[in-house]
Design a protein around this motif. Structure first.
Motif, PDB file in Angstrom:
ATOM      1  N   ARG A  87     -18.134   4.693 -12.971  1.00  0.00           N
ATOM      2  CA  ARG A  87     -17.409   3.715 -13.791  1.00  0.00           C
ATOM      3  C   ARG A  87     -16.190   4.331 -14.451  1.00  0.00           C
ATOM      4  O   ARG A  87     -15.117   3.720 -14.520  1.00  0.00           O
ATOM      5  N   THR A  88     -16.344   5.558 -14.928  1.00  0.00           N
ATOM      6  CA  THR A  88     -15.223   6.252 -15.574  1.00  0.00           C
ATOM      7  C   THR A  88     -14.056   6.428 -14.621  1.00  0.00           C
ATOM      8  O   THR A  88     -12.892   6.171 -14.969  1.00  0.00           O
ATOM      9  N   LEU A  89     -14.348   6.880 -13.408  1.00  0.00           N
ATOM     10  CA  LEU A  89     -13.281   7.154 -12.446  1.00  0.00           C
ATOM     11  C   LEU A  89     -12.640   5.873 -11.919  1.00  0.00           C
ATOM     12  O   LEU A  89     -11.423   5.811 -11.715  1.00  0.00           O
ATOM     13  N   ILE A  90     -13.446   4.847 -11.696  1.00  0.00           N
ATOM     14  CA  ILE A  90     -12.897   3.562 -11.249  1.00  0.00           C
ATOM     15  C   ILE A  90     -11.952   3.000 -12.309  1.00  0.00           C
ATOM     16  O   ILE A  90     -10.846   2.530 -12.006  1.00  0.00           O
ATOM     17  N   LYS A  91     -12.379   3.064 -13.573  1.00  0.00           N
ATOM     18  CA  LYS A  91     -11.536   2.571 -14.659  1.00  0.00           C
ATOM     19  C   LYS A  91     -10.258   3.395 -14.786  1.00  0.00           C
ATOM     20  O   LYS A  91      -9.166   2.862 -15.038  1.00  0.00           O
TER      21      LYS A  91
ATOM     22  N   VAL B   6      -8.576   4.921 -12.451  1.00  0.00           N
ATOM     23  CA  VAL B   6      -7.625   4.529 -11.413  1.00  0.00           C
ATOM     24  C   VAL B   6      -7.055   3.147 -11.710  1.00  0.00           C
ATOM     25  O   VAL B   6      -5.849   2.905 -11.540  1.00  0.00           O
ATOM     26  N   GLU B   7      -7.897   2.233 -12.182  1.00  0.00           N
ATOM     27  CA  GLU B   7      -7.434   0.870 -12.493  1.00  0.00           C
ATOM     28  C   GLU B   7      -6.368   0.873 -13.589  1.00  0.00           C
ATOM     29  O   GLU B   7      -5.451   0.043 -13.574  1.00  0.00           O
ATOM     30  N   GLU B   8      -6.477   1.820 -14.510  1.00  0.00           N
ATOM     31  CA  GLU B   8      -5.508   1.882 -15.612  1.00  0.00           C
ATOM     32  C   GLU B   8      -4.167   2.447 -15.177  1.00  0.00           C
ATOM     33  O   GLU B   8      -3.157   2.238 -15.840  1.00  0.00           O
ATOM     34  N   LYS B   9      -4.155   3.173 -14.056  1.00  0.00           N
ATOM     35  CA  LYS B   9      -2.940   3.886 -13.682  1.00  0.00           C
ATOM     36  C   LYS B   9      -2.289   3.411 -12.382  1.00  0.00           C
ATOM     37  O   LYS B   9      -1.158   3.786 -12.091  1.00  0.00           O
ATOM     38  N   LYS B  10      -3.015   2.606 -11.590  1.00  0.00           N
ATOM     39  CA  LYS B  10      -2.479   2.191 -10.301  1.00  0.00           C
ATOM     40  C   LYS B  10      -2.597   0.680 -10.116  1.00  0.00           C
ATOM     41  O   LYS B  10      -3.428   0.021 -10.743  1.00  0.00           O
ATOM     42  N   SER B  11      -1.781   0.155  -9.216  1.00  0.00           N
ATOM     43  CA  SER B  11      -1.808  -1.280  -8.923  1.00  0.00           C
ATOM     44  C   SER B  11      -3.091  -1.658  -8.186  1.00  0.00           C
ATOM     45  O   SER B  11      -3.781  -0.804  -7.628  1.00  0.00           O
ATOM     46  N   ARG B  12      -3.378  -2.968  -8.165  1.00  0.00           N
ATOM     47  CA  ARG B  12      -4.667  -3.438  -7.669  1.00  0.00           C
ATOM     48  C   ARG B  12      -5.031  -2.983  -6.244  1.00  0.00           C
ATOM     49  O   ARG B  12      -6.174  -2.602  -6.005  1.00  0.00           O
TER      50      ARG B  12
ATOM     51  N   LEU C 158      -6.716  11.576  -8.875  1.00  0.00           N
ATOM     52  CA  LEU C 158      -8.098  11.934  -9.200  1.00  0.00           C
ATOM     53  C   LEU C 158      -8.254  13.414  -9.519  1.00  0.00           C
ATOM     54  O   LEU C 158      -9.056  13.793 -10.379  1.00  0.00           O
ATOM     55  N   LEU C 159      -7.491  14.267  -8.849  1.00  0.00           N
ATOM     56  CA  LEU C 159      -7.569  15.705  -9.122  1.00  0.00           C
ATOM     57  C   LEU C 159      -7.099  16.036 -10.538  1.00  0.00           C
ATOM     58  O   LEU C 159      -7.396  17.118 -11.060  1.00  0.00           O
TER      59      LEU C 159
END
Length: 571
Positions: A509-513, A515-521, A465-466
């Motif tokens: 929404r931007t930040l959740i997406k 993380v979803e694009e870069k990390k496992s569920r 996130l940083l």
């Protein structure tokens, strides 16, 4: 049964017959530290704001005078606890070493303490004396009354003392002028310095009330000698003293190590970015010992572009891991300066690991590492089921070495839980690399988030996130969930530009997406995103996640349909 030993040893070991006072200030003692310079007129401490300074000779002379007054006029002696309650000042080390010289014990306290917190610290330590600053005096007086500390045992570290009945440190010096100096306390013949209490420092208290950590004379001397080996300081170097002296890093790395190795400390009463940069550039400070919040500010604050920091030789950071993004920024902006991280805690008298300053870190496998084990330090990596692990296997870090403290004051339960067969359990998840013996700290075990039984490290998500342009600072914690057990929740401090644009829901929404694009569920932010004005941190820079969890405990997890649940419902 793997035990990992440091590849280094302390030259000549740690002497056990010497007190801190004799080690630093008595050249006639067989175990004197042998400072690198023969000159005792070299500057030891500089007030970065006023320019006032103290030489090594002056520090020693003032301590002899003040300790004489404390012993003869106020009865201070072996085992008496003096609480140092105030911000960094030029006179802080005088009060500290004067107390140690007559066998007293130092307990540092944060100037941010409330009356209740200060009263708890005084009672827990059994303090008989207080050294404070004018702005902290009202709190000190009220807490002293509640804890039974005599009013005439309260002194001021600085200020004129006008309008009060409390002597300043300079007033104690004047009071003692011309007196016969009392002899210093020595380690008893039937004892050793690893058994003699020198300091009572309070742990961060991130998971409850702070515990009184008992630090011996031998612990501080051992850590100082370990740092002499790892740092290899040369003439002309200096360090900025912006970290609080009541904290273990300030206590050891900004007071004892500089006097041992004869390099000046440029003191700052508190941290403010512009004054920090002004002082660092004015005095051409070569070594910047910092914590992650300050490192992040240096990497991102536009004001830094106005200053030339090309003279800085090394940036050193501890307390919490730096993100890959911040490391990358530092390497690009100051390519000639070293960037090293270390790892330690109050219970290890500062450092367990450090990067030797003569070692130039390659991009891999050591980037992100907290370094090698300090000399004469051993560790184990222990799995959840108590098995000893090998290289490249994450588990709880257990430590043994001369810097590991005596234990917790009057807290047998915590001692039993923390010390096992001579090993100290750190509560941190770590691993040691098979390529070069580099140590990596993954996260606090207590902070690990268990999502359907899968361990998720908050530090991994914080690091990610940083790296996002919306995020100035962040923290990730677990939030209870009936279905998954726990879910990751992010607390975000937005950059100033992001805070003034779009809406919080858009940013969420931007930040959740992202993380979803870069990390496992299991690592997705299904516990939600909460925007805050500030990420609470301790004086050492550690994120106070308990504060966040408690404050936002009633914020519910947004309802989300789990994978497969909707399909099963249709059937």
């Amino acid at each position: 049964m793997p035990v990992f030993d440091s590849p280094y040893t302390i030259p000549d070991g740690v002497p056990r017959d010497v007190s801190i006072w004799h080690y630093l200030f008595d050249p006639t003692h067989p175990s004197y530290c042998h400072r690198p310079t023969h000159s005792t007129s070299t500057t030891s401490f500089i007030d970065g704001t006023t320019g006032e300074s103290l030489t090594y000779d002056q520090v020693r002379s003032h301590c002899e005078t003040v300790s004489t007054v404390l012993a003869t006029d106020y009865g201070m002696g072996r085992g008496d606890v003096a609480c140092l309650f105030g911000r960094n000042t030029l006179w802080y080390p005088i009060a500290l070493w004067s107390t140690l010289r007559v066998g007293g014990v130092i307990s540092g306290a944060s100037p941010a303490y409330t009356v209740g917190e200060m009263t708890y610290a005084l009672k827990t330590a059994g303090a008989k004396f207080i050294f404070t600053t004018p702005e902290s005096l009202p709190v000190a007086l009220e807490a002293a009354s509640a804890a039974g500390v005599a009013k005439d045992h309260i002194f001021l570290l600085e200020g004129s003392g006008e309008g009060t009945s409390h002597l300043t440190v300079e007033g104690l010096i004047k009071k003692g002028e011309g007196r016969k100096i009392v002899g210093p306390w020595t380690i008893p013949k039937n004892s050793s310095n690893d058994k003699e209490l020198g300091f009572l420092s309070f742990s961060s208290g991130t998971t409850g009330l702070p515990k009184g950590v008992m630090i011996s004379h031998g612990n501080v001397i051992g850590q100082s000698r370990q740092m002499r080996f790892m740092n290899k300081t040369v003439e002309g170097e200096s360090v900025v003293g912006c970290l609080p002296l009541f904290h273990i890093t300030g206590l050891v790395q900004l007071l004892h190590v500089p006097v041992q190795d004869s390099f000046p400390v440029v003191m700052m009463p508190s941290f403010e970015m512009k004054s920090f940069l002004d002082i660092v550039t004015k005095y051409k400070v070569t070594n910047l010992m910092l914590v992650p919040p300050i490192m992040i500010r240096l990497a991102r604050d536009p004001i830094v572009n106005r200053y030339d920091l090309s003279f800085v030789k090394r940036f050193q950071s501890g307390a919490a891991p730096l993100s890959e993004e911040i490391i990358s920024i530092f390497r690009k902006r100051w390519p000639k300066a070293g960037l090293w991280q270390g790892y330690g805690m109050t219970e290890t008298t500062s450092c367990v690991t450090s990067v030797p300053t003569w070692h130039q870190l390659p991009p891999t496998p050591a980037d992100g590492s907290v370094g090698h084990l300090c000399p004469d330090t051993s560790i184990k990596i222990i799995s959840e089921d108590g098995q000893e692990l090998g290289h490249d296997q994450p588990g709880e870090l257990w430590v043994r070495g001369p810097q590991v403290v005596m234990g917790y004051l009057n807290n047998e339960k915590a001692n039993r839980e923390t010390w096992v067969d001579g090993w100290m359990r750190t509560g941190d998840q770590a691993e040691i690399s098979s390529q070069g013996g580099w140590v990596f700290i993954r996260d606090r075990i207590k902070d690990m988030i268990k999502v359907k039984g899968v361990a998720v490290a908050p530090a991994e998500l914080e690091d990610l996130l940083l790296g996002h342009p919306l995020v100035e600072d962040c923290a990730v914690t677990g939030v209870p969930d009936d279905y998954a057990g726990e879910l990751p929740r992010a607390f975000i401090r937005l950059t100033s530009s992001a805070a003034s644009s779009s809406t919080p829901s858009d940013h969420e929404r931007t930040l959740i997406k992202y993380v979803e694009e870069k990390k496992s569920r299991p690592k997705h932010l299904r516990g939600g995103v909460i925007f805050v004005d500030e990420i609470p941190k301790s004086a050492s820079g550690k994120i106070l996640k308990r504060v966040l969890r408690d404050k936002y405990a009633d914020v519910p997890v947004k309802q989300r349909v789990e994978e497969g649940v909707a399909e099963k419902a249709k059937l």
